[in-house]
Scaffold this motif. Structure first.
Motif, short mmCIF file in Angstrom:
data_model
loop_
_atom_site.label_atom_id
_atom_site.label_comp_id
_atom_site.label_asym_id
_atom_site.label_seq_id
_atom_site.Cartn_x
_atom_site.Cartn_y
_atom_site.Cartn_z
N GLY A 13 74.38 37.74 23.65
CA GLY A 13 74.08 38.06 21.73
C GLY A 13 73.29 39.08 21.30
O GLY A 13 73.75 39.75 20.73
N VAL A 14 72.32 38.36 21.49
CA VAL A 14 70.89 38.89 21.31
C VAL A 14 70.85 40.51 21.64
O VAL A 14 70.40 41.59 21.32
CB VAL A 14 69.62 38.13 21.20
N TRP A 15 70.84 40.89 23.13
CA TRP A 15 70.80 41.66 23.54
C TRP A 15 72.06 42.68 22.52
O TRP A 15 71.60 43.77 22.79
CB TRP A 15 70.27 41.88 25.48
N ALA A 16 72.80 42.68 23.05
CA ALA A 16 74.41 43.37 22.76
C ALA A 16 73.94 43.10 21.37
O ALA A 16 74.41 45.20 20.38
CB ALA A 16 75.14 42.00 22.32
N GLY A 17 73.23 42.25 20.29
CA GLY A 17 73.22 43.17 19.41
C GLY A 17 72.17 44.10 18.72
O GLY A 17 72.43 45.12 18.14
N MET A 18 70.96 44.36 19.62
CA MET A 18 69.87 45.18 20.01
C MET A 18 70.56 46.42 19.79
O MET A 18 70.87 46.98 19.78
CB MET A 18 69.10 44.83 20.69
N ILE A 19 71.68 46.85 21.94
CA ILE A 19 72.58 47.39 22.31
C ILE A 19 73.16 48.20 20.79
O ILE A 19 73.07 49.51 20.83
CB ILE A 19 72.61 47.43 23.32
N ASN A 20 73.76 47.50 20.08
CA ASN A 20 74.97 47.92 19.76
C ASN A 20 74.10 48.62 18.52
O ASN A 20 74.54 49.91 17.56
CB ASN A 20 75.68 47.04 18.85
N THR A 21 73.25 48.38 17.56
CA THR A 21 72.64 49.24 16.76
C THR A 21 71.16 50.14 17.46
O THR A 21 71.72 51.05 16.62
CB THR A 21 71.21 48.24 16.28
N VAL A 22 70.95 50.14 18.59
CA VAL A 22 70.23 51.47 18.88
C VAL A 22 71.26 52.19 19.58
O VAL A 22 71.36 53.34 18.79
CB VAL A 22 69.49 50.69 19.43
N VAL A 23 72.15 52.18 20.36
CA VAL A 23 73.04 52.98 21.62
C VAL A 23 74.44 53.08 21.13
O VAL A 23 75.32 54.02 20.81
CB VAL A 23 72.17 52.93 22.33
N GLY A 59 73.38 45.15 11.79
CA GLY A 59 72.06 46.23 12.15
C GLY A 59 72.66 47.59 11.14
O GLY A 59 71.67 48.29 10.79
N ALA A 60 73.20 47.38 10.36
CA ALA A 60 73.95 48.46 9.66
C ALA A 60 72.37 48.26 8.20
O ALA A 60 72.49 49.46 7.22
CB ALA A 60 75.31 47.96 8.76
N ILE A 61 72.53 46.92 7.82
CA ILE A 61 71.48 46.48 6.82
C ILE A 61 70.15 47.44 6.82
O ILE A 61 69.31 47.56 6.03
CB ILE A 61 71.23 44.92 6.27
N GLY A 62 70.11 46.94 8.73
CA GLY A 62 68.48 47.51 8.83
C GLY A 62 68.49 48.82 8.35
O GLY A 62 67.22 49.64 8.43
N TYR A 63 69.74 49.59 8.47
CA TYR A 63 69.49 51.36 8.31
C TYR A 63 70.04 51.53 6.99
O TYR A 63 69.66 52.95 6.86
CB TYR A 63 70.47 51.84 9.14
N ILE A 190 75.37 55.58 9.47
CA ILE A 190 76.90 55.99 9.15
C ILE A 190 77.50 54.94 10.45
O ILE A 190 78.33 54.23 10.84
CB ILE A 190 77.32 56.89 9.85
N LYS A 191 77.03 55.11 11.58
CA LYS A 191 78.13 54.33 13.32
C LYS A 191 77.41 53.29 13.00
O LYS A 191 78.49 52.47 13.05
CB LYS A 191 76.70 55.19 14.38
N ASN A 192 77.30 52.41 12.56
CA ASN A 192 76.44 50.62 12.56
C ASN A 192 77.49 50.73 11.58
O ASN A 192 77.98 49.18 11.34
CB ASN A 192 74.88 50.55 12.21
N VAL A 193 77.45 51.71 10.43
CA VAL A 193 78.65 50.79 9.03
C VAL A 193 79.91 50.47 10.17
O VAL A 193 80.97 50.00 9.64
CB VAL A 193 77.96 51.59 7.45
#
Length: 263
Positions: A13-23, A59-63, A190-193
């Motif tokens: 879940g941690v790795w997926a959360g990072m990947i989803n936010t970045v890529v 991730g969306a909040i981070g952006y 925008i993608k993250n949102v």
């Protein structure tokens, strides 16, 4: 659930959360893990949609800095993603489970192809953007047509994301990069949102009418929140090649696992 399964699911879940936010494509990490631990593809997909939704929001909040001044645009895009997500959940819940298990290896393979070609797509997007800027001045006609096409494509990606979440972020980045002229980091925000909207809508529906593993949801949610926060802050420093390599390896393992289940 044995303790080491829980640890691995949380780390996924941690790795997926990072990947989803970045890529994008974090589901290609968590989905194979759940299938390998004996969860059905449908349960793995629905639990993923709910469990990774908090990470998408994180991730969306981070952006949020990149998203300043984008509220009006988001209010146009969000309904398309939400309606698409509803359509995707209807497909998943109305089609027989056997049909889903048959099509999932194809969807995973498609997602892997998108992840692999993403750098070339990005380069092509940049060149197309430069050409569009040079040809500007048609009275806004192509802009209106492009807006309709963009919203339509966001809707279609929402359907895909509601049905099977993997690589929807890559799809959104490719589409927006071709049809919009915003900086790449703003497009990523925008993608993250939009991915968060799809996951929240689909996850809310699945929570009431679909098979769910709530312990898995809790572990993925906790891990993905941390991963989304890390991805928004330090993910840009990670090698995109390394991230894509991990996704491809895990995705291929998922395809092999799924094919073996059907033999």
């Amino acid at each position: 659930m044995v303790w080491w399964h829980a640890v691995l699911i949380a780390l996924a879940g941690v790795w997926a959360g990072m990947i989803n936010t970045v890529v994008g494509s974090g589901t290609l990490v968590t989905f194979p893990v759940l299938v390998a631990f004996g969860y059905s593809p449908v349960t793995a997909t629905t639990s993923n949609a709910i469990g990774l939704a908090p990470g998408s929001i994180s991730g969306a909040i981070g952006y949020r800095r990149e998203m300043r001044g984008q509220l009006r645009r988001l209010l146009t895009f969000i309904p398309a993603s939400a309606l698409g997500a509803v359509g995707g959940t209807i497909l998943l819940l109305s089609l027989p489970p056997d049909a889903f298990e048959t099509v999932v290896p194809v969807l995973v393979a498609l997602a892997l192809v998108l992840v692999i070609v993403q750098p070339r797509v990005s380069s092509w997007v940049l060149s197309r953007r430069a050409e569009k800027q040079e040809r500007a001045g048609d009275g806004g006609q192509s802009g209106r047509k492009g807006a309709v096409l963009l919203i339509t494509m966001i809707f279609l990606v929402g359907i895909y994301g509601g049905y099977f979440t993997a690589a929807q972020g890559v799809m959104l980045m490719a589409i927006m990069g071709i049809l919009m002229t915003e900086p790449i980091q703003r497009l990523n925000g925008i993608k993250n949102v939009l991915a968060a909207v799809v996951n929240v809508v689909a996850g809310t529906i699945y929570a009431f009418v679909a098979p769910i593993s709530w312990p898995v949801v809790g572990l993925l949610a906790a891990g993905s929140i941390l991963g989304g926060w890390l991805g928004a802050r330090v993910g840009r420093k990670l090698s995109p090649t390394m991230l894509r390599g991990v996704i491809v390896v895990v995705g291929v393992a998922a395809i092999v696992q799924l094919v073996l289940r059907q033999l």
